[in-house]
Design a protein around this motif. Structure first.
Motif, short mmCIF file in Angstrom:
data_model
loop_
_atom_site.label_atom_id
_atom_site.label_comp_id
_atom_site.label_asym_id
_atom_site.label_seq_id
_atom_site.Cartn_x
_atom_site.Cartn_y
_atom_site.Cartn_z
N VAL A 186 -20.93 -95.31 -37.83
CA VAL A 186 -20.26 -95.15 -39.13
C VAL A 186 -20.87 -94.04 -39.97
O VAL A 186 -20.85 -94.11 -41.20
N ALA A 187 -21.42 -93.01 -39.33
CA ALA A 187 -22.04 -91.93 -40.09
C ALA A 187 -20.97 -90.96 -40.62
O ALA A 187 -20.46 -90.12 -39.88
N GLY A 188 -20.63 -91.10 -41.89
CA GLY A 188 -19.69 -90.17 -42.52
C GLY A 188 -18.23 -90.55 -42.31
O GLY A 188 -17.92 -91.58 -41.69
N TYR A 189 -17.35 -89.72 -42.86
CA TYR A 189 -15.91 -89.98 -42.73
C TYR A 189 -15.49 -89.91 -41.26
O TYR A 189 -16.03 -89.13 -40.49
N LEU A 191 -13.81 -88.52 -38.81
CA LEU A 191 -13.06 -87.31 -38.46
C LEU A 191 -12.32 -87.49 -37.13
O LEU A 191 -11.27 -86.88 -36.91
N THR B 411 -26.52 -94.78 -37.65
CA THR B 411 -26.01 -96.00 -38.26
C THR B 411 -24.80 -96.55 -37.50
O THR B 411 -23.76 -95.90 -37.42
N MET B 424 -27.78 -88.11 -41.84
CA MET B 424 -26.37 -87.90 -41.51
C MET B 424 -26.13 -86.42 -41.22
O MET B 424 -25.46 -86.08 -40.23
N GLN B 436 -16.60 -82.51 -43.80
CA GLN B 436 -16.77 -83.73 -44.61
C GLN B 436 -16.75 -83.38 -46.09
O GLN B 436 -16.09 -84.04 -46.90
#
Lengths: 455, 455
Positions: A186-189, A191, B411, B424, B436
Motif C-alpha cells: 500500500v505504498a502510495g496511490y 498507480l 508497507t 516510500m 504521485q
C-alpha cells in the motif's frame, strides 16, 4: 513524414517498422463496428522495452500521436488509428518471463496471448482466471488496457484483480514501475489500477506481474430453460441470494439460441425464451448444481438439464462462446452493447431490451454474464439500409440509457474507446470527468497517447 | 482563528465543533509511536455529507489544512494533526445504509466500525472479509484510507478488493461519485482505487459501496511448532506451492509467543522458535488441515496440533490477535514494522530480522501474515533510553531496507503516513513519485488535505 520514419528506424530493427499503406491499413481498427478510424503513418512492432522507449521519445520529440495496440479484438474502437499516428503494436513482445508457484505470480510481456498464458501456468498447476471470449486471440496487454472480463468473473473477478504490478513507458519515453510482486502492498496511490482500463491513454504497458490461483477442479454445468427472460432473471437472483458462487452463470435469449443453432447445428432448445447456464468447480459440483436446479425450478424453469459429463458441459459453454458470431450472421451487421446492471435489476434490463427491440422494429439478441448483471444486447441490422442503421443506433443508445436508469454502467467489460465516449461523460458526471481529464493531463501533457479515446 | 470557528459553526450543529484544547488535543494523533503530531485548531464531527462539504468549503476559503480521521487506530501517523488544522472526524457518520443479499453489497457511511459492519451483514447471511487487528475499533473510512489488510487476506484479499464505489467530498467541497454498485464496470480511469489507500490526501470519503461475500463455513485451525523461523517459512512455501488456500496462515516467533503467554497465561509453547497457525473454512477443513499438517512435518515441524474444535481454533486466533499488545509490554515502547515480501522470500526475511536484532542488541518480536509474506517485526525498546531508542530506529530502517532488497514493499497494510514517507520515495523511485505528486496536485491544488502525509 520521412523524418518520423527515419528517426524511428534509428532505434528499431528493419522489420519492426512497417510503412506500406496496404499493410499499415490493416492495423487501422479493432473489431468494433461503426467506429471512426484514421490512417496510420507507420506501424511499429518493437520487441524490447528499450525499443518502445525509443518510439515514445520519437513521438514526443516530433509531436506524433501514438495508438498502442494488442490483438485488436476490442469492441469499442479503443485501438483504432488516428490519422498520421504511429500504431505501436505490442504483439511481438510475447514472452512469459516467469511463473512462480510459491508466489503464485506470472511475469509477462504485454503481447502474450491470454490462452497461451493460461496454458503456460496450467503446466505449473496454476490458473489465470480472466477469460474474455476472444481469449485465443487477445493479448494480456489488451486485457489490461480494457480491464477485460469474461465468463469466470462471477466467481473469480476481472482482469484488474489479477494485476499486481506494471512496467509502463510514459509518453516521454521514461520507464515507470508500479505496484509489486508481493501479495499485499500500500505504498502510495495505486498507480497500477489507474493504468488498468486506461485504454492506452496514460502510458504503454510493457510488462506485467500477474496474480495466479491454484487450478480449480474441473467444472460441471447445467442448462435451465425458462418461459420468459424475467423468470430467468428471477432465478439468477434466487441463486445469488441463496449464497451460491457458481464458476459461471450465463444467459442466452431465444434470438441467441436460434442464431447459435443456425450457425452450429447444436440443437439448443428454440422454443424456450431464455436458457441459463450455470457451472460449478467446487469439490462437489453435482450437489451445488442440484441445489441451483431446484432454485431454477422454483423460479419457473420448464426444464433443468444437468450436463452428463465434462464433455457435455464444455459443449454448452462452446454454444455460449459462439453467440456473438452467430448473432452477427442474422442481419449481417451488429452493434454489441455491454451494459452492466445490479443483478437484482437483471430482469428489468432484459424486459426493457425486449421493449426497445419491439419499439424500433429490430432484432436484438441478448447474451449475458447473468451472474454479474453484465448484459450484451446485440442489435442486429442490415448496415446497407440507412433507416434500419439509424434505428439500430437509436436502440443501442436507448439500451445504455436504460442501464444507467437501472443503476448500471454503460460498459461492464468492453471499455469506452470511441464508441461510448459521450456516454461516459453522462455516466460519470462533470466533476469526475474533470478529475479524469486532470489525470490524463498529468501523464500525457501533450495529448499524444491514443487521442480521441475516452474523452 | 475565530473567523474559522465562526464560519464552521454556520453550517454545523453546536455539538459538532469542538474547540476546548483539552478535548481537541486528544484528537492529535493515531496509535503510531514516534510520529510528529501538531495541535489542531478545531475538531469537527459532522453527521451529514452536506456538513462535510461545508467544512471543506470553509477550509478552502480560509486556506486551512484538514486532517480526516476515523478511529485513529492507524499505525503510521496518517491521521496525525498538523498545527492549526481542522481535524475532520467522520466517526459520527456511522450508519449502515443498505445491505443487499442479491447484489451482495453494503452501502455505508465512513464512520461505521468494521466489526459492526461484519455483524450487520452476517444477519443477512453475508460476510465482509477485511479484518484488521483493530476491527472492533477501526472504521470503514479509515480502512479505505489505508487500504487495510488483516488475517483473512491470504484467501480473501484486502480492503481495496471490496470497494466498488465511493462518494468523495473534494478539497473545494464538491461532491464526486466514483465506481458503481454493479459487479463489473470499466467506464474511465478507476478513481475508486485511486482513493483507496490515499490516506486522506485526495478527498474525504463520505460514503462507500462495498462488495460482500456469502458467509463461509466456520473455520478450523491447527498450530505447528518449528525449530527455526526458516523451517516455518519453508512450510509456508510448501503449503502455497501445493495449491492450498488457507483462510489464514499466521506466524509468531518465540519472542512473540513468550510475550503473549506473559500477557494472557495462554500456555503457548515457549521452547519452539516459531509457531504457524493455519485455518481452513472449506467444506472439509479437517482434510485440508491434515494435508497441511503433513507439509509442516515435512518442513521440519516438531509438533503439529490440530484444534479440537471451533472454540480451540478461536483461542489460537485470539493469541495471534493479542501479539502486538503483548510485545509492547516487553520494554514499554515499540516500533511496528509492516514489510511485505514475496512469500518465497519469507524465510530470508525472518532470518534477516533475527540478524538485525542481534546486531543492534535489541529484542525484535515477529508476528506475520505468513501466507501473504506480510511480516510485522516489532522492535521493542525502552523509550526513555536515548541510545536504545536510536538503535531501535536504526533496526526499524534496516528492516525496511532488507524488505526492499528481497523484492518486497515497506508497507503491506499499515500505510505510509508520516512514519515512512522517506522510504516510500525510495521504494517508488523518482518517476513514480513525480506521477504521485501530479495526481495530488490535480485533486488538492492548495495542498490542504492531510498535508505532510505520503510526501
Amino acid at each position: 513524414m520521412n523524418a518520423l520514419i527515419e528517426r524511428l528506424r534509428d532505434g528499431l530493427p528493419e522489420d519492426a517498422v512497417l510503412t506500406d499503406p496496404d499493410v499499415t491499413g490493416s492495423y487501422a481498427h479493432d473489431m468494433a463496428s461503426f467506429c471512426p478510424a484514421g490512417t496510420p503513418a507507420v506501424v511499429v512492432l518493437p520487441r524490447t522495452v528499450e525499443q518502445v522507449r525509443h518510439v515514445m521519445r520519437t513521438a514526443t520529440a516530433l509531436r506524433v500521436p501514438v495508438v498502442p495496440q494488442g490483438a485488436r479484438t476490442g469492441l469499442s474502437g479503443g485501438a483504432n488509428a488516428v490519422d498520421g499516428c504511429i500504431v505501436l503494436s505490442l504483439v511481438r513482445m510475447d514472452r512469459v518471463l516467469e511463473v512462480d508457484p510459491v508466489d503464485r505470480i506470472a511475469v509477462v510481456e504485454p503481447g502474450v496471448v491470454n490462452a497461451d498464458l493460461s496454458r503456460a501456468v496450467a503446466e505449473a498447476g496454476l490458473c489465470y482466471p480472466p477469460d474474455p471470449s476472444s481469449w485465443e486471440q487477445c493479448t494480456i496487454g489488451g486485457n489490461i488496457g480494457t480491464a477485460s472480463g469474461g465468463l469466470c468473473c462471477v466467481k473469480y473477478g476481472v482482469t484488474a484483480e489479477y494485476v499486481l504490478g506494471l512496467d509502463v513507458v510514459l509518453a516521454d519515453g521514461r520507464l515507470m514501475s508500479t505496484g509489486r510482486r508481493t501479495a499485499k502492498g500500500v505504498a502510495g496511490y495505486d498507480l497500477t489500477r489507474l493504468f488498468v482500463g486506461s485504454e492506452g491513454t496514460l502510458g504503454v504497458v510493457v510488462g506485467a506481474t500477474l496474480a495466479l490461483r491454484p487450478r480449480p477442479p474441473r467444472q460441471l454445468a447445467l442448462a435451465a430453460e425458462f418461459p420468459s427472460v424475467a423468470a430467468a432473471g428471477d432465478a439468477v437472483c434466487r441463486i445469488m441470494a441463496a449464497g451460491h458462487t457458481p464458476a459461471l452463470l450465463e444467459l442466452m435469449d431465444r434470438t441467441t439460441l436460434r442464431a447459435v443453432n443456425e450457425l452450429t447445428r447444436m440443437g439448443l432448445p428454440e422454443s424456450t425464451e431464455a436458457l441459463l447456464l450455470a457451472a460449478f468447480d467446487t469439490p462437489d459440483p453435482a450437489a451445488d448444481l442440484a441445489a441451483v436446479g431446484d432454485l431454477c425450478s422454483a423460479a419457473g424453469a420448464s426444464e433443468v438439464v444437468p450436463a452428463e459429463d465434462e464433455a457435455e458441459s464444455a459443449m454448452l459453454l462452446q454454444a455460449r462462446r459462439s453467440a456473438l458470431v452467430a448473432l452477427e450472421a442474422i442481419r449481417g451487421t451488429m452493434l454489441i452493447d455491454d451494459v452492466c446492471v445490479p443483478r437484482s435489476r437483471l430482469a428489468d434490463m432484459l424486459q426493457g431490451v425486449e421493449a426497445i427491440a419491439e419499439k424500433n422494429d429490430l432484432t436484438i439478441g441478448v447474451c449475458a454474464h447473468a451472474g454479474d448483471g453484465n448484459t450484451h444486447p446485440v442489435v442486429c441490422f442490415d448496415g446497407r439500409d440507412p433507416q434500419e442503421a439509424r434505428r439500430a443506433q437509436s436502440s443501442f443508445e436507448e439500451i445504455m440509457a436504460l442501464g444507467l436508469e437501472l443503476g448500471g454502467t454503460i460498459t461492464g467489460e468492453h471499455g469506452v474507446g470511441v464508441l461510448k465516449k459521450e456516454w461516459m461523460a453522462r455516466e460519470l458526471g462533470p466533476v469526475a470527468m474533470e478529475v479524469q481529464r486532470g489525470i490524463k493531463q498529468v501523464l500525457d501533457p501533450l495529448g499524444l497517447l491514443n487521442p480521441g479515446k475516452l474523452f
